[in-house]
Write a protein that holds these residues in place. Sequence first.
Motif, PDB file in Angstrom:
ATOM      1  N   ALA B  55       1.258  -1.210   0.021  1.00 13.68           N
ATOM      2  CA  ALA B  55       0.325   0.016  -0.324  1.00 13.68           C
ATOM      3  C   ALA B  55       1.438   0.842   0.272  1.00 13.68           C
ATOM      4  O   ALA B  55       1.457   1.525   0.544  1.00 13.68           O
ATOM      5  N   ARG B  56       0.332   2.491  -0.845  1.00 14.29           N
ATOM      6  CA  ARG B  56       0.959   3.760  -0.750  1.00 14.29           C
ATOM      7  C   ARG B  56       0.461   4.681  -1.350  1.00 14.29           C
ATOM      8  O   ARG B  56      -1.111   4.418  -1.866  1.00 14.29           O
ATOM      9  N   GLU B  57       0.367   5.952  -1.216  1.00 11.76           N
ATOM     10  CA  GLU B  57      -0.019   6.714  -1.441  1.00 11.76           C
ATOM     11  C   GLU B  57      -0.673   7.640  -2.905  1.00 11.76           C
ATOM     12  O   GLU B  57       1.213   7.186  -2.938  1.00 11.76           O
ATOM     13  N   ILE B  64      -4.928   5.693  -1.747  1.00 10.86           N
ATOM     14  CA  ILE B  64      -4.617   4.035  -1.124  1.00 10.86           C
ATOM     15  C   ILE B  64      -4.239   3.773  -2.140  1.00 10.86           C
ATOM     16  O   ILE B  64      -5.546   3.326  -2.515  1.00 10.86           O
ATOM     17  N   GLY B  65      -3.328   3.420  -3.010  1.00 16.71           N
ATOM     18  CA  GLY B  65      -3.124   2.835  -3.450  1.00 16.71           C
ATOM     19  C   GLY B  65      -2.080   1.346  -3.636  1.00 16.71           C
ATOM     20  O   GLY B  65      -1.505   1.479  -2.848  1.00 16.71           O
TER      21      GLY B  65
END
Lengths: 199, 199
Positions: B55-57, B64-65
């Motif tokens: 997960a990362r912004e 979040i994707g």
Amino acid sequence: MTDAPKDIEALIEVMARLPGLGPRSARRAVLHLIKKRGQLMRPLAEAMTRVADTARECLNCGNIGTADLCPICADDRRENGQICVVEDVADLWAMERGGAFQGRYHVLGGTLSALDDVGPEDLHIPKLIDRIRAERAAEVILALNATVDGQTTAHYIAGEIEGMGVSVTSLAQGVPIGGELDYLDDGTISAALKARKTL
Amino acid sequence: MTDAPKDIEALIEVMARLPGLGPRSARRAVLHLIKKRGQLMRPLAEAMTRVADTARECLNCGNIGTADLCPICADDRRENGQICVVEDVADLWAMERGGAFQGRYHVLGGTLSALDDVGPEDLHIPKLIDRIRAERAAEVILALNATVDGQTTAHYIAGEIEGMGVSVTSLAQGVPIGGELDYLDDGTISAALKARKTL
């Protein structure tokens, strides 16, 4: 349900199966975890894996520990002839927090329930009777919840033990410490009145 | 706090830091997990590790994707000149569940708050202004919560955008679909009355 990536969706779904969390609060918890990936999410996943690897039920009493015998059953000083019967490990922990009981426990793992098809075998009641004999117990304390199911189970166990020469007791019912009469239910007040003591 | 083994204590402590869980419900959740080690605890730990890894912004909008750009920002069909400003990723998901919005989002990550020392930079407001220019947005929809903080932030953003030649709108306020007047607060009812429409 959400437009989150598949992995996150899957995590929310598993989280929502925890008691006390629904789909909505699971989403909130997962978002919080993602924001704190380093400080919270990884430590939580690691702590979970560690517990999943090591936790097991005590073969004697049903408490949760990391060995065949839980710390209480492994401690000879706790063999004082008293066995405290509780519904659940959470109740055992609550008793231990109280710190007043010095004997051993027996975790039933639930209460008798015709509706949910829970019989004496499912609750390790035969195991309890074996233990009373093997440990030559002098007293069995039934620390079951003051609910209908808890009390039904207590009566059943008392009946099974009768005639084994062991005294059967239960927790006192009355006003909780710090309790205000105005906020107590009628049942508790009449139980406390019936069991009144001379000062 | 409990008499549980150290690993379990540690797990309870970390669980209790999740929003919506306290020490008591964390204990209950952990006991439930231990009972269902195979079906629930391991899958949960694995799902958590997977999400922590991936997960990362989104660099563009803050959603979040699993990539530099979230699926919405990566989808050219969503570039329709509308930017919907939300407080939090949870609000973005809620808007997506509604399914009525076809543009892109901008996640602020909170609201302005003098008390908590949250300023415009912390909320990516300069980033929003850059995006309005770069994406030649025609409309900015302020979908902030109808709370004091949310509305203060909406006014601040509207002021900053003024004169950029972009129309600024906000969500309509009124009676929720399926809502019963008797259960609504006075503020909602007067807002709905003021914004009444001819049938």
